[in-house]
Design a protein around this motif. Sequence first.
Motif, short mmCIF file in Angstrom:
data_model
loop_
_atom_site.label_atom_id
_atom_site.label_comp_id
_atom_site.label_asym_id
_atom_site.label_seq_id
_atom_site.Cartn_x
_atom_site.Cartn_y
_atom_site.Cartn_z
N LEU A 1 0.83 -1.21 0.00
CA LEU A 1 0.00 0.00 0.00
C LEU A 1 0.86 1.27 0.00
CD1 LEU A 1 -2.85 -1.21 2.36
CD2 LEU A 1 -3.10 -0.62 -0.04
N MET B 1 -11.75 1.45 -3.74
CA MET B 1 -12.28 0.45 -4.66
C MET B 1 -13.11 -0.61 -3.93
SD MET B 1 -10.57 -1.38 -7.83
CE MET B 1 -11.48 -2.58 -8.76
N CYS B 2 -12.53 -1.18 -2.88
CA CYS B 2 -13.26 -2.25 -2.16
C CYS B 2 -13.75 -1.78 -0.79
CB CYS B 2 -12.37 -3.47 -1.96
SG CYS B 2 -11.32 -3.84 -3.34
N GLY B 3 -13.16 -0.70 -0.28
CA GLY B 3 -13.51 -0.25 1.06
C GLY B 3 -12.65 -0.97 2.10
N TRP C 1 1.56 3.97 -1.91
CA TRP C 1 0.92 4.64 -3.04
C TRP C 1 1.89 5.47 -3.87
CZ3 TRP C 1 -3.50 2.98 -4.67
CH2 TRP C 1 -4.34 2.31 -3.76
N CYS D 1 -10.84 -4.82 1.89
CA CYS D 1 -9.54 -4.63 1.22
C CYS D 1 -8.66 -5.87 1.44
CB CYS D 1 -8.84 -3.38 1.75
SG CYS D 1 -7.20 -3.20 1.06
N SER D 2 -8.50 -6.66 0.40
CA SER D 2 -7.74 -7.90 0.55
C SER D 2 -6.26 -7.63 0.80
CB SER D 2 -7.92 -8.80 -0.68
OG SER D 2 -7.48 -8.12 -1.81
N VAL D 3 -5.75 -6.50 0.30
CA VAL D 3 -4.35 -6.17 0.55
C VAL D 3 -4.15 -5.94 2.05
CG1 VAL D 3 -2.55 -4.46 0.13
CG2 VAL D 3 -3.98 -5.22 -1.75
N TYR E 1 -6.01 1.20 2.66
CA TYR E 1 -6.96 0.71 1.66
C TYR E 1 -7.27 1.87 0.69
CZ TYR E 1 -10.66 3.25 4.11
OH TYR E 1 -11.40 4.23 4.67
N CYS E 2 -8.04 1.59 -0.32
CA CYS E 2 -8.50 2.66 -1.20
C CYS E 2 -10.01 2.55 -1.35
CB CYS E 2 -7.79 2.61 -2.54
SG CYS E 2 -8.33 1.23 -3.55
S1 SF4 Z 1 -7.67 -4.51 -2.30
FE1 SF4 Z 1 -9.24 -3.06 -2.93
S2 SF4 Z 1 -9.26 -1.49 -1.34
FE2 SF4 Z 1 -7.41 -2.66 -1.03
S3 SF4 Z 1 -5.90 -1.45 -2.15
FE3 SF4 Z 1 -6.63 -3.03 -3.59
S4 SF4 Z 1 -8.29 -2.05 -4.70
FE4 SF4 Z 1 -7.86 -0.76 -2.92
#
Ligand code: SF4
Length: 433
Positions: free
Chosen positions: A375, A414-416, A377, A420-422, A411-412
């Motif tokens: 993460l 996209m998923c909240g 960025w 956030c799987s990352v 997180y970003c």
């Molecule tokens: S898993 Fe989803 S929320 Fe987490 S960084 Fe990737 S796109 Fe963003």
Amino acid sequence: MATQLQTARTGTISNEMKFVAEAENVDAELIRDELAAGRLVIPANKLHLKTNLKPIGIGRALTTKVNANIGTSSVSSSIEAEIKKMEAALSAGADTIMDLSTGGNLDDIRRKLLTRCPVPFGTVPIYQVIEGRGVEEIDEKVILEVIEKQAKQGVDFFTIHAGVLKEHLPLLEKRVAGIVSRGGALLAKWMLYHNRQNPLYEMFDDLCDIMAEFDICFSLGDGLRPGCIADATDQAQIAELKTQGELTERARRKGCQVMVEGPGHIPFDQIKYNIQIEQQICHNAPFYVLGPIVTDIAPGYDHITSAIGGTAAAFYGASFLCYVTPREHLGLPNADDVRAGVIATKIAAHAADVARGLKGAAERDKKLSIARTNLDWKAHLAESLDPKTAERMHDEACKEIKESEESLDDYCSMCGRQWCSVRINREIRKLSS
Ligand code: SF4
């Protein structure tokens, strides 16, 4: 003074070969060897080298290169707009620029672009031959004058449509789209009007002498390239390719560097065959493809149809991809279209370099992936092919999150955060360590 090809043949490594080797992180002897064999070119007019040119190499031993076409037309001829387009192309990573201007003061436009162009610069001289003249006024003298003038301005590579022969024209009868190359169509008209062979073919040895004097690289044009997938790989295209093969050998014998231009519009399943026959017929000269566009039904999105074809072409053996912009077939591109076209083609070229296992090509992907997983960025955006767009989208997402939640670190949008799987992966790693 010798051309890069002649220098390489004597076993000498030129400064330009060294420069290319350093830029691509390969051995200079590899560059010399590939150049001597005709599998690599360094389009570098001796006069452009004296001013602002930073040479590049085009060939299978190196990364796949991307060209951006710019140029005025009879309906739009602002030099300022063309400079803006060239700057957009260069900032997006175009490796070369071609000026295809057909409107306004062509000499002045070319001169102004060249003084600002640090990458190889190509033209199609036959456009200027035709400009303001009827076919009845065009002869060998006019053609040579235009080519010499452009050579003296420092142009690094010329598209020369010498492969379209008079005997090829009857092969076009069954075509859906006829001749779509502007140079090819104009030369066909000239041959029919004068009932003579293509003058560029007839005066090819004289052209070689000019090209060798300035070390301008041939880009043997494909005047009969298919203009729709229904015409792909037809008799006319293959007949011209055979002439391009003959001309490749003749030009090399005169010490000239040669690239060969190819289609155009090709269905995906015919791309591999097209590249194979080009390499075989044209003695492994670097192949410069226009797209290729793999379907005809996506006007407005032809940067995508051509990127699909470009990846396949570069994977199978092309060395040089000419971009296509979203406005292809619809109008003259503006600076935004140029940018979109270059980025799409850079993606195509890089994807092919990764897939063919070119040394170091996948390293940037790995760096970005590590940054993404952490993460991080800043590094994530910096490694991307189009950091400007990626950063804008990330900033917009951050703004949205700021308005609704507190933390932005892990997180970003996209998923909240919860999904956030990352972020969850990081927790998993911590738990299992
Ligand atoms: S898993 Fe989803 S929320 Fe987490 S960084 Fe990737 S796109 Fe963003």
